[in-house]
Write a protein that holds these residues in place. Structure first.
Motif, PDB file in Angstrom:
ATOM      1  N   ARG A   1       0.800  -1.217   0.000  1.00  0.00           N
ATOM      2  CA  ARG A   1       0.000   0.000   0.000  1.00  0.00           C
ATOM      3  C   ARG A   1       0.837   1.273   0.000  1.00  0.00           C
ATOM      4  NH1 ARG A   1      -3.571  -3.440   4.086  1.00  0.00           N
ATOM      5  NH2 ARG A   1      -1.480  -4.273   4.280  1.00  0.00           N
TER       6      ARG A   1
ATOM      7  N   TYR B   1      -7.519  -2.377   0.093  1.00  0.00           N
ATOM      8  CA  TYR B   1      -7.307  -0.952   0.336  1.00  0.00           C
ATOM      9  C   TYR B   1      -8.465  -0.292   1.081  1.00  0.00           C
ATOM     10  CZ  TYR B   1      -3.091  -0.861  -2.475  1.00  0.00           C
ATOM     11  OH  TYR B   1      -1.821  -1.061  -2.932  1.00  0.00           O
TER      12      TYR B   1
ATOM     13  N   THR C   1       8.607   7.749   4.240  1.00  0.00           N
ATOM     14  CA  THR C   1       7.374   7.040   4.559  1.00  0.00           C
ATOM     15  C   THR C   1       7.604   5.529   4.681  1.00  0.00           C
ATOM     16  OG1 THR C   1       6.807   6.987   2.205  1.00  0.00           O
ATOM     17  CG2 THR C   1       5.876   8.765   3.517  1.00  0.00           C
TER      18      THR C   1
ATOM     19  N   ILE D   1       2.168   9.853  -5.405  1.00  0.00           N
ATOM     20  CA  ILE D   1       2.581  11.181  -4.947  1.00  0.00           C
ATOM     21  C   ILE D   1       3.849  11.622  -5.670  1.00  0.00           C
ATOM     22  CG2 ILE D   1       3.367  12.537  -2.965  1.00  0.00           C
ATOM     23  CD1 ILE D   1       1.588  10.797  -1.206  1.00  0.00           C
TER      24      ILE D   1
ATOM     25  N   LEU E   1       1.010   4.347  -2.901  1.00  0.00           N
ATOM     26  CA  LEU E   1       0.754   5.738  -2.511  1.00  0.00           C
ATOM     27  C   LEU E   1       1.960   6.618  -2.812  1.00  0.00           C
ATOM     28  CD1 LEU E   1      -1.061   7.841  -1.105  1.00  0.00           C
ATOM     29  CD2 LEU E   1      -0.025   7.140   1.066  1.00  0.00           C
ATOM     30  N   ASN E   2       3.156   6.127  -2.465  1.00  0.00           N
ATOM     31  CA  ASN E   2       4.373   6.895  -2.723  1.00  0.00           C
ATOM     32  C   ASN E   2       4.607   7.123  -4.207  1.00  0.00           C
ATOM     33  OD1 ASN E   2       5.110   7.254  -0.065  1.00  0.00           O
ATOM     34  ND2 ASN E   2       6.290   5.363   0.032  1.00  0.00           N
TER      35      ASN E   2
END
Length: 299
Positions: free
Chosen positions: A76, A132, A257, A84, A80-81
């Protein structure tokens, strides 16, 4: 791949794929996320430099393949990284290029292609929707009380509630051993002992590590531990910010992160990965500063 196509054991496919190449899934996807961000950067570069159609096509295909492999391993934080990171690259391309219309057109094309890949992937991996949403945030009222869940190894082994329970225990243990911690060699044994002392049998049985580099060093080294980690990682962020460089900033985001949800300074690949790129970024930063100083002196 056959299991993916047939929809069998989808909940474990990413980890099995990572194990097949001998690497921890979050570590593999941390690398893949950075590769995917770099690949997007080269797509924009190929269009900006008016490269040949063949070169542009190769860049686009390489980027799409890299994003597909991020989905394939499917952790996950990496997804997300990566998303972004794409936004960071897109923002800096618009900000620093003279032809924002061309950048915007390229960006829209990329979004459509990514959306298409994601849509097709979801058709073969419907578990991703569940992972998710309901799986990730399930049983959040059971933080620190995982043994009250029926068969937690089945229902919450990779869920957020398990990570938060680990972090809660790690935080409580670290507070008891301030200001200097328990020592480098006693971090994991003391954490596992704390699981047993607090009757968290599920965590004790599987001996979960902290899954957070800042908390891991807080347990081992006390107050100085997370301060050193913060200084190291945020120096990379400073280099990217000072250079206004999308690749450096994306790397900082990915590595920061990743260490919030795992402990990559305990792994050789995490140390080598960060050390190599930190050295490259620092060298580039120094070269740019040296060039700028020479230009100022010449004036």
């Amino acid at each position: 791949m056959q299991k993916y196509l047939k929809g069998i054991d989808l909940w474990e496919m990413g980890y099995q794929f990572a194990n097949s190449v001998g690497i921890h899934a979050p570590a593999l996807n941390m690398h893949l996320a950075f590769v995917s961000v770099c690949a997007l950067y080269f797509v924009f570069e190929s269009f900006k430099n008016h490269d040949k159609i063949k070169t542009k096509l190769i860049s686009v295909v390489a980027f799409l393949l890299s994003f597909f492999f991020v989905l394939l391993v499917n952790t996950r934080m990496a997804l997300l990284n990566a998303l972004i990171g794409f936004l960071i690259v897109f923002f800096y391309e618009i900000k620093h290029r003279f032809n924002p219309k061309k950048v915007l057109l390229t960006g829209i094309t990329i979004v459509v292609l990514l959306g298409g890949i994601l849509f097709l992937f979801l058709q073969k991996d419907p578990y991703m929707k569940e992972k998710y949403s309901s799986v990730t945030f399930a049983y959040m009222d059971k933080v620190g009380k995982l043994d009250e869940i029926d068969h937690p190894e089945i229902k919450v082994f990779n869920s957020l509630v398990t990570r938060v329970s680990i972090w809660k225990s790690a935080w409580e243990l670290s507070l008891k051993n301030l200001p200097f911690g328990v020592g480098a060699s006693d971090g994991k044994p003391e954490l596992f002992k704390y699981y047993k002392d607090t009757n968290q049998h599920f965590l004790a049985k599987y001996e979960f590590p902290t899954h957070n580099q800042f908390l891991d060093f807080l347990i081992k080294f006390g107050i100085l531990g997370p301060l050193v980690v913060t200084l190291y990682i945020f120096t990379i962020g400073y280099l990217g910010y000072d250079m206004k460089n999308a690749i450096m900033l994306s790397f900082f985001l990915i590595f920061f992160t990743s260490n919030l949800t795992d402990d990559f300074f305990l792994r050789f690949d995490g140390i080598a990965f960060s050390g190599l790129w930190f050295s490259i970024f620092a060298s580039h930063w120094l070269q740019q500063k040296t060039t700028l100083d020479k230009e100022l002196k010449a004036v």
